[in-house]
Design an enzyme around this catalytic site. Structure first.
Site, PDB file in Angstrom:
ATOM      1  N   ASP A  18     -14.166  96.131  53.401  1.00 20.98           N
ATOM      2  CA  ASP A  18     -13.861  97.436  53.970  1.00 20.98           C
ATOM      3  C   ASP A  18     -12.585  98.014  53.370  1.00 20.98           C
ATOM      4  OD1 ASP A  18     -14.150  99.636  55.600  1.00 20.98           O
ATOM      5  OD2 ASP A  18     -13.279  98.692  57.372  1.00 20.98           O
ATOM      6  N   ASN A  20     -12.477 100.715  50.796  1.00 21.96           N
ATOM      7  CA  ASN A  20     -12.511 101.374  49.480  1.00 21.96           C
ATOM      8  C   ASN A  20     -12.150 102.858  49.577  1.00 21.96           C
ATOM      9  OD1 ASN A  20     -13.365  99.004  48.265  1.00 21.96           O
ATOM     10  ND2 ASN A  20     -15.526  99.565  48.313  1.00 21.96           N
ATOM     11  N   GLY A  21     -12.723 103.545  50.575  1.00 19.19           N
ATOM     12  CA  GLY A  21     -12.461 104.976  50.730  1.00 19.19           C
ATOM     13  C   GLY A  21     -11.007 105.259  51.056  1.00 19.19           C
ATOM     14  N   SER A  63     -24.549  98.871  54.389  1.00 24.61           N
ATOM     15  CA  SER A  63     -25.239  98.665  55.661  1.00 24.61           C
ATOM     16  C   SER A  63     -26.351  99.691  55.856  1.00 24.61           C
ATOM     17  CB  SER A  63     -24.245  98.775  56.827  1.00 24.61           C
ATOM     18  OG  SER A  63     -23.927 100.133  57.086  1.00 24.61           O
ATOM     19  N   ASN A  66     -24.895 103.041  56.406  1.00 27.27           N
ATOM     20  CA  ASN A  66     -24.174 103.722  55.326  1.00 27.27           C
ATOM     21  C   ASN A  66     -24.949 104.882  54.716  1.00 27.27           C
ATOM     22  OD1 ASN A  66     -22.485 100.745  54.019  1.00 27.27           O
ATOM     23  ND2 ASN A  66     -21.840 102.234  55.568  1.00 27.27           N
ATOM     24  N   ARG A  69     -23.588 108.456  55.250  1.00 22.93           N
ATOM     25  CA  ARG A  69     -22.424 108.979  54.536  1.00 22.93           C
ATOM     26  C   ARG A  69     -22.835 110.172  53.669  1.00 22.93           C
ATOM     27  NH1 ARG A  69     -18.718 103.757  52.681  1.00 22.93           N
ATOM     28  NH2 ARG A  69     -18.420 102.930  54.796  1.00 22.93           N
ATOM     29  N   GLU A 205     -15.417  81.798  62.979  1.00 23.29           N
ATOM     30  CA  GLU A 205     -14.034  82.234  63.127  1.00 23.29           C
ATOM     31  C   GLU A 205     -13.900  83.597  62.446  1.00 23.29           C
ATOM     32  OE1 GLU A 205     -11.731  80.654  64.921  1.00 23.29           O
ATOM     33  OE2 GLU A 205     -13.264  79.161  65.412  1.00 23.29           O
TER      34      GLU A 205
END
Length: 238
Positions: A18, A20-21, A63, A66, A69, A205
């Site tokens: 997560d 990049n934008g 995903s 996505n 977008r 985890e």
């Protein structure tokens, strides 16, 4: 490189790539440029992780959500994906990394699907780390597909509904026959799974870092492993 004699290396690591934008926005650049740099980092980090002893690496690349977008951004992502697939025919060969794609590939252009299939075929006999690239992947959709499959099998008398087990569900997911992720890393500072490996992550985890994906380097991965080693994994026990 982490000292394998000092730290326990998780068998399966998953990463939500997560930021990049936001990385591009901070530099007054188009979001597509952020995705380009993120793709470059993906290759570098994958090669590094393969050398640490991790057996399975699952990366959340695109995903099912996505597609919402802006069209320009989606087209840029598809362009990067296509170029990666072309490169992947030789990419990771020297690293002996086996590449597999998980998700609903039916939504892609036929030529893209052909490239996906060819990329998997080229890498199928490699013996190194297994790289799962999640494309058009959504965990709820994955679970729904598994449930429908079980329903059809029950309807056809192939399985007794009363005898369905957790393993029956797991074996119908995209990650069938793979260990559940020990560690899920999310870059970009968010604290949510975003429809990623919901069933498989029951006892994973979770590690979140403020570092945006294009800036996530070897030291950042090492820090995640060091933190993982501080966790007391009881799996519901004492």
């Amino acid at each position: 490189m982490l000292d394998k004699t000092k730290y326990h290396i998780p068998e399966h690591v998953a990463i939500i790539m997560d930021g990049n934008g936001r990385w591009a926005k901070k530099r007054a650049l188009p979001r597509s440029v952020g995705h380009k740099f993120g793709a470059q980092n993906f290759r570098k980090i994958t090669r590094y992780i393969s050398k640490t002893g991790v057996k399975v690496l699952t990366l959340y690349a695109f995903s099912t959500e996505n597609w919402k977008r802006p069209l320009e951004e989606v087209n840029a992502l598809m362009g990067l994906f296509k170029q990666y697939l072309i490169d992947s025919l030789t990419d990771f060969r020297e690293d002996d990394i086996k590449v597999v794609f998980i998700g609903d590939r039916s939504a892609f252009d036929p030529k893209l699907i052909e490239l996906i299939n060819e990329s998997e075929e080229v890498a199928k006999d490699r013996k190194g780390m297994l790289l799962n690239i999640a494309m058009n992947y959504g965990s709820r959709d994955e679970i729904l597909r598994a449930v429908k499959q079980l329903c059809n099998e029950a309807k056809n008398g192939e399985i007794d509904p009363e005898k369905i087990t957790e393993q029956d569900i797991s074996s119908r997911l995209y990650t069938a026959n793979l260990p559940d992720p020990d560690l899920i890393i999310r870059t970009g500072g968010e604290f949510r799974l975003s429809n990623f490996l919901l069933y498989q992550s029951a006892y994973s985890e979770f590690y979140s870092t403020e570092t945006l994906w294009p800036d996530f380097h070897e030291e950042d991965f090492d820090n995640a492993i060091i933190e993982f080693n501080k966790r007391n994994r009881r799996f519901g026990g004492v």
